[in-house]
Design a protein around this motif. Structure first.
Motif, mmCIF file in Angstrom:
data_model
loop_
_atom_site.group_PDB
_atom_site.id
_atom_site.type_symbol
_atom_site.label_atom_id
_atom_site.label_comp_id
_atom_site.label_asym_id
_atom_site.label_seq_id
_atom_site.Cartn_x
_atom_site.Cartn_y
_atom_site.Cartn_z
ATOM 1 N N PRO A 63 -11.056 6.159 1.558
ATOM 2 C CA PRO A 63 -9.881 6.965 0.590
ATOM 3 C C PRO A 63 -8.742 6.335 1.547
ATOM 4 N N ALA A 64 -8.685 5.757 2.768
ATOM 5 C CA ALA A 64 -7.789 5.178 3.576
ATOM 6 C C ALA A 64 -6.699 4.075 2.844
ATOM 7 N N SER A 65 -5.498 4.504 3.659
ATOM 8 C CA SER A 65 -4.214 3.109 3.014
ATOM 9 C C SER A 65 -5.204 1.947 3.017
ATOM 10 N N GLY A 66 -4.417 1.020 1.935
ATOM 11 C CA GLY A 66 -4.233 -0.532 1.846
ATOM 12 C C GLY A 66 -5.025 -0.956 0.547
ATOM 13 N N PHE A 67 -5.864 -1.871 0.700
ATOM 14 C CA PHE A 67 -6.488 -2.652 -0.790
ATOM 15 C C PHE A 67 -7.919 -2.842 -0.158
ATOM 16 N N THR A 68 -8.709 -3.064 -1.283
ATOM 17 C CA THR A 68 -10.018 -3.970 -1.547
ATOM 18 C C THR A 68 -9.622 -5.559 -1.875
ATOM 19 N N ALA A 69 -9.861 -5.866 -1.611
ATOM 20 C CA ALA A 69 -10.021 -7.379 -2.021
ATOM 21 C C ALA A 69 -9.924 -7.744 -3.692
ATOM 22 N N GLU A 70 -10.627 -6.081 -4.062
ATOM 23 C CA GLU A 70 -10.636 -6.813 -6.239
ATOM 24 C C GLU A 70 -9.906 -5.557 -6.079
ATOM 25 N N GLU A 71 -9.470 -4.978 -5.761
ATOM 26 C CA GLU A 71 -7.878 -3.858 -6.644
ATOM 27 C C GLU A 71 -7.218 -5.064 -6.319
ATOM 28 N N TRP A 129 -3.151 -3.289 5.404
ATOM 29 C CA TRP A 129 -4.443 -3.062 5.727
ATOM 30 C C TRP A 129 -5.687 -3.820 4.478
ATOM 31 N N GLN A 130 -7.267 -3.514 5.095
ATOM 32 C CA GLN A 130 -8.404 -4.110 4.519
ATOM 33 C C GLN A 130 -8.781 -3.118 4.113
ATOM 34 N N LYS A 131 -9.616 -2.094 2.984
ATOM 35 C CA LYS A 131 -10.658 -1.493 3.547
ATOM 36 C C LYS A 131 -11.634 -1.860 2.142
ATOM 37 N N GLU A 132 -12.647 -0.932 1.965
ATOM 38 C CA GLU A 132 -14.214 -0.721 1.347
ATOM 39 C C GLU A 132 -13.689 0.308 0.322
ATOM 40 N N ALA A 186 1.025 -1.338 0.455
ATOM 41 C CA ALA A 186 0.226 -0.055 -0.067
ATOM 42 C C ALA A 186 0.975 1.123 0.105
ATOM 43 N N PHE A 187 1.989 1.050 0.091
ATOM 44 C CA PHE A 187 3.061 1.961 0.018
ATOM 45 C C PHE A 187 3.904 2.625 -0.602
ATOM 46 N N LEU A 188 3.558 1.491 -1.952
ATOM 47 C CA LEU A 188 4.611 1.858 -3.252
ATOM 48 C C LEU A 188 3.699 2.484 -3.793
ATOM 49 N N PRO A 189 4.647 3.577 -4.703
ATOM 50 C CA PRO A 189 4.398 3.875 -5.665
ATOM 51 C C PRO A 189 3.557 3.053 -6.715
ATOM 52 N N ASP A 190 3.934 2.266 -7.125
ATOM 53 C CA ASP A 190 2.942 1.221 -8.385
ATOM 54 C C ASP A 190 2.885 0.102 -8.063
#
Length: 194
Positions: free
Chosen positions: A144-152, A137-140, A110-114
């Protein structure tokens, strides 16, 4: 100088860091037999996960962009670990192509630029049928928080020719009054046609 250098001296004493690495290790070893593997610990920090994997691994290359974090890890003198302070996204990884059975990234992606460009790099670094495992971190959706959804994560794995083995909440971490979920993605390198 990395922005993470300032955290290096206290990192190993942080209870949250200790708990996160222990939970990541436990979830990893329940899913993958790490005995005798050549491992890349990407964004290893001071090497909390490297230390846990060290007894099982054949060899661990532990990479972080923070020279101070790597200095803390190097002082631990783990014989099968090779601590390296490099930014792999700047082209420093060419000699390591097709070198690893397993790449782990604990609270890093989640901290990577790309993120996708890094996944494409990890794919090149893995041996055929090698595994990539990440915890973030898992997000919905729409958060806008740092992290990813499972779909991403799923979309990025698909785009970078990884076969998803597992994508689920692995554990939670206390954040103030709340429990914050941590998602674990396990993917396997597939060939261009499969």
């Amino acid at each position: 100088m990395s922005e993470w250098d300032a955290y290096a001296d206290q990192w190993d004493d942080d209870e949250r860091v200790i708990h996160y690495s222990q939970q990541a290790y436990q979830s990893l070893t329940q899913a993958i037999n790490c005995d005798g593997l050549t491992i890349l610990d990407f964004g290893c920090g001071t090497g909390r996960l490297t230390e846990l994997l060290h007894p099982q691994a054949k060899r661990i290359v532990a990479v972080d962009s923070s020279a101070k974090m790597i200095g803390v890890l190097a002082a631990k003198n783990l014989p099968k670990a090779e601590p390296l302070a490099i930014d792999m996204n700047s082209g420093n990884s060419q000699p390591m192509h097709n070198a690893f059975d397993l790449i782990v990234a604990s609270s890093v992606c989640a901290f990577l630029p790309d993120y996708q460009a890094s996944l494409a790099l990890f794919r090149q670094l893995l041996k055929p049928q090698g595994y990539f495992v990440q915890w973030d971190w898992q997000k919905e959706a729409g958060d806008p928080a740092s992290g990813f959804t499972a779909e991403e994560i799923q979309a990025a794995f698909d785009q970078c020719l990884f076969k998803t083995i597992s994508l689920q909440q692995a554990f939670t971490m206390q954040q103030g009054e709340d429990e914050a979920p941590v998602i674990m993605g396990i993917a396997q390198k597939r060939d261009q046609t499969g």
